[in-house]
Design a protein around this motif. Structure first.
Motif, short mmCIF file in Angstrom:
data_model
loop_
_atom_site.label_atom_id
_atom_site.label_comp_id
_atom_site.label_asym_id
_atom_site.label_seq_id
_atom_site.Cartn_x
_atom_site.Cartn_y
_atom_site.Cartn_z
N PRO A 280 -4.78 4.18 -10.10
CA PRO A 280 -4.68 3.46 -8.83
C PRO A 280 -4.67 1.94 -9.01
N ARG A 281 -5.45 1.42 -10.00
CA ARG A 281 -5.45 -0.02 -10.22
C ARG A 281 -4.10 -0.53 -10.66
N MET A 282 -3.44 0.23 -11.56
CA MET A 282 -2.10 -0.17 -12.01
C MET A 282 -1.07 0.00 -10.89
N GLN A 283 -1.31 0.98 -10.04
CA GLN A 283 -0.41 1.15 -8.89
C GLN A 283 -0.45 -0.08 -7.99
N GLY A 284 -1.66 -0.62 -7.78
CA GLY A 284 -1.80 -1.82 -6.96
C GLY A 284 -1.12 -3.02 -7.58
N ALA A 285 -1.28 -3.18 -8.92
CA ALA A 285 -0.66 -4.32 -9.61
C ALA A 285 0.87 -4.22 -9.55
N LEU A 286 1.38 -3.01 -9.71
CA LEU A 286 2.83 -2.81 -9.67
C LEU A 286 3.37 -3.03 -8.25
N LEU A 287 2.57 -2.62 -7.25
CA LEU A 287 2.99 -2.83 -5.87
C LEU A 287 3.15 -4.32 -5.57
N ARG A 288 2.23 -5.13 -6.07
CA ARG A 288 2.32 -6.57 -5.83
C ARG A 288 3.58 -7.17 -6.47
N VAL A 289 3.95 -6.68 -7.66
CA VAL A 289 5.17 -7.17 -8.32
C VAL A 289 6.40 -6.80 -7.49
N LEU A 290 6.41 -5.58 -6.98
CA LEU A 290 7.57 -5.13 -6.19
C LEU A 290 7.66 -5.91 -4.88
N GLU A 291 6.53 -6.27 -4.30
CA GLU A 291 6.55 -6.98 -3.02
C GLU A 291 6.89 -8.45 -3.17
N THR A 292 6.39 -9.08 -4.23
CA THR A 292 6.56 -10.54 -4.37
C THR A 292 7.64 -10.93 -5.36
N GLY A 293 7.97 -10.01 -6.29
CA GLY A 293 8.91 -10.39 -7.35
C GLY A 293 8.29 -11.31 -8.36
N GLU A 294 6.95 -11.31 -8.46
CA GLU A 294 6.24 -12.20 -9.37
C GLU A 294 5.23 -11.40 -10.18
N VAL A 295 5.00 -11.86 -11.42
CA VAL A 295 3.97 -11.26 -12.26
C VAL A 295 2.96 -12.33 -12.64
N ILE A 296 1.72 -11.91 -12.86
CA ILE A 296 0.67 -12.80 -13.35
C ILE A 296 0.16 -12.20 -14.65
N ARG A 297 0.23 -12.99 -15.71
CA ARG A 297 -0.22 -12.50 -17.00
C ARG A 297 -1.72 -12.22 -16.97
N VAL A 298 -2.13 -11.26 -17.80
CA VAL A 298 -3.56 -10.97 -17.94
C VAL A 298 -4.26 -12.23 -18.48
N GLY A 299 -5.30 -12.64 -17.78
CA GLY A 299 -6.01 -13.86 -18.18
C GLY A 299 -5.38 -15.11 -17.63
N GLY A 300 -4.33 -15.01 -16.85
CA GLY A 300 -3.66 -16.18 -16.29
C GLY A 300 -3.83 -16.24 -14.79
N ASN A 301 -3.39 -17.37 -14.19
CA ASN A 301 -3.52 -17.58 -12.75
C ASN A 301 -2.18 -17.88 -12.09
N LEU A 302 -1.22 -18.36 -12.87
CA LEU A 302 0.04 -18.78 -12.30
C LEU A 302 1.01 -17.61 -12.17
N PRO A 303 1.57 -17.41 -10.98
CA PRO A 303 2.60 -16.37 -10.83
C PRO A 303 3.91 -16.80 -11.49
N ILE A 304 4.58 -15.82 -12.10
CA ILE A 304 5.86 -16.08 -12.79
C ILE A 304 6.94 -15.28 -12.09
N ARG A 305 7.97 -15.98 -11.63
CA ARG A 305 9.06 -15.32 -10.90
C ARG A 305 9.94 -14.53 -11.88
N VAL A 306 10.22 -13.27 -11.54
CA VAL A 306 11.09 -12.44 -12.38
C VAL A 306 12.14 -11.77 -11.49
N ASP A 307 13.31 -11.59 -12.07
CA ASP A 307 14.41 -10.90 -11.37
C ASP A 307 14.71 -9.61 -12.13
N VAL A 308 14.04 -8.56 -11.75
CA VAL A 308 14.15 -7.29 -12.47
C VAL A 308 14.37 -6.16 -11.46
N ARG A 309 15.32 -5.30 -11.76
CA ARG A 309 15.48 -4.10 -10.94
C ARG A 309 14.59 -3.00 -11.50
#
Length: 494
Positions: A280-309
């Motif tokens: 469930p925790r990974m499901q939440g993290a993946l949901l945020r990526v799908l909604e925002t199109g951004e990833v945050i590295r483990v241990g990081g704070n800045l969102p990184i924009r990605v264009d991935v299908r």
């Protein structure tokens, strides 16, 4: 010896000579014919009387015999043999010189008419020659037919290769001409050009990864990378850092910053297989990526924009998983913007011949085998199987059949199913729970159980009714009555 005895021996000798089929002549050293038996008189006629003209054929024969006899005059122990022709007949004669009782040189001439024998030999020779010509012609025809057959096989193979190379994006690896597969390919081609997320569902072994390949190959991102990740193969804590990356010092061993898979595949496509098994925790993290199109590295704070299908797949029933609470409903909605459900092989058995041809060609090339075809009985056996392992199981069965085959045709005996898997079209699950769930009466449940036992045992004994009767300890007549009652045909299980 008395005169009477000599006379009797002379008569006996003449009788013997007259009865012989050979033509016997007696010639003096002067070349005169002193005696001819009946066969010689019939054939040579006037040779003894010498009433022939000097230029006639018989005169030339007489002169030749005289010369031949004189050449053998000094050899009284050997029999000379030679051949000649007379009146169109082929003759063979032997000459045997001897000394007469008056001391004069005499010659026995024994003729054989070889005309008929030579004619038969010539006819036999012509027959053999004609037979050889016919055989050579037929052999050449067979060689030509074999050459044409091999040429056609090469053309068919070349044409198949041409189709594969010239239309790589039309069907990908999705083999089959059934309406289900045609509609599936049409759907994949239709959604491939979009950037929407896709959720592929279906049983294990139905070919979900092939659909992913086809989506990527026919999409606008086909020049960008396709990355495939099996979510169950990676520990949950490692999966997060693997997908999203991590910063230096984020955890023990993080000596430097590392990009995650989403960053690496930026601009391309990522395939998340077995998505239904993540936490469930990974499901939440993946949901945020799908909604925002951004990833945050483990241990990081800045969102990184990605264009991935994102293309995801699972072999579990999403609705059931949502009901149990093991799969988030909001993630399901995000993933299933486009939903593709792959049918199990048992629901599209009309595609089995096409799949068999595909795997046969694939493994003949891989194992350098010259298998050209598969028998109808083998195809029938494959079609009757229930395929719990779907296309992956068929792939394994065909690989095994090609590898172990010693002929240029696959037969029914070459088809060996995986051990531990049962053909549910033949074997039935004999369990009380499955029978009582039908909700029938006690009599009906007992009848159903009896039918299941008969089917199961018949399959075990390959349709042998005698062995089944002995195993169940009932008479053959009673067994046949039960089979008739349940409409079971033992021959269909052989």
């Amino acid at each position: 010896m008395q005169i009477e005895d000599i006379s009797r021996l002379s008569k006996n000798q003449q009788s013997l000579l007259q009865a012989m089929d050979e033509m016997i002549l007696l010639m003096s050293s002067a070349g005169e014919i002193e005696y001819m038996n009946h066969s010689a008189r019939t054939f040579f006629g006037e040779l003894q009387e010498q009433s022939y003209s000097k230029d006639s054929e018989i005169s030339r024969l007489h002169n030749r015999l005289r010369d031949f006899a004189l050449s053998a005059k000094n050899n009284t122990t050997c029999s000379h043999k030679t051949s000649c022709t007379f009146n169109g007949c082929d003759l063979e004669f032997r000459i045997a010189p001897f000394i007469g009782y008056n001391g004069d040189n005499l010659f026995w001439l024994v003729f054989n008419n070889l005309t008929n024998e030579k004619r038969c030999q010539q006819e036999l020779g012509r027959f053999q020659q004609n037979l050889e010509s016919i055989l050579i012609h037929k052999i050449n025809e067979l060689k030509e037919s074999e050459r044409v057959r091999k040429s056609l096989l090469r053309q068919v193979k070349n044409f198949k290769e041409y189709l594969k190379q010239s239309r790589p994006q039309e069907g990908g690896g999705l083999v089959g001409t059934s309406s289900i597969m045609c509609n599936l390919r049409d759907m994949v081609l239709q959604i491939a050009k979009t950037d929407s997320t896709v959720l592929i569902t279906g049983e294990s072994g139905t070919g979900k990864e092939l659909v992913v390949d086809m989506i990527h190959q026919t999409s606008n991102r086909n020049d960008r990378p396709l990355l495939k990740i099996n979510c169950t193969a990676i520990n949950d804590s490692l999966l997060e850092s693997d997908l999203f990356g991590y910063e230096k010092g984020a955890f023990t061993g993080a000596q430097e910053r590392k990009k995650g898979k989403f960053e690496v595949v930026d601009g391309g496509t990522i395939f998340l297989d077995e998505i239904g098994d993540i936490s469930p925790r990974m499901q939440g993290a993946l949901l945020r990526v799908l909604e925002t199109g951004e990833v945050i590295r483990v241990g990081g704070n800045l969102p990184i924009r990605v264009d991935v299908r994102v293309v995801a797949a699972t072999n579990i029933d999403p609705a059931l998983a949502i009901k149990k609470g093991s799969f988030r409903l909001d993630l399901f909605y995000r993933l299933s913007v486009l939903n593709i459900t792959l049918p199990p092989l048992r629901e599209r058995k009309e595609d089995i011949p096409d799949l068999v041809s595909h795997f046969l060609d694939k493994y003949c090339r891989a194992f350098k085998k010259g298998i050209e075809n598969i028998s109808e009985t083998a195809i029938e056996k494959l079609v009757q199987h229930d395929w719990p392992g779907n296309v992956r199981e068929l792939d394994n069965v065909m690989q095994r059949a090609v590898l172990l085959s010693k002929n240029n045709i696959l037969f029914k005996e070459n088809i060996i199913f995986d051990s531990g898997e049962r053909n549910t079209s033949l074997k039935k699950d004999v369990s009380l729970s499955s029978i009582t769930r039908n909700g029938s009466s006690l009599k009906g449940m007992i009848a159903d159980f009896e039918k299941e036992v008969l089917l199961n045992k018949l399959d075990t004994y390959h349709g042998n009714v005698l062995q089944l009767a002995e195993a169940l300890q009932i008479g053959k007549t009673a067994l046949y009555e039960k089979l008739k009652h349940h409409k079971i045909r033992p021959r269909s299980l052989r």
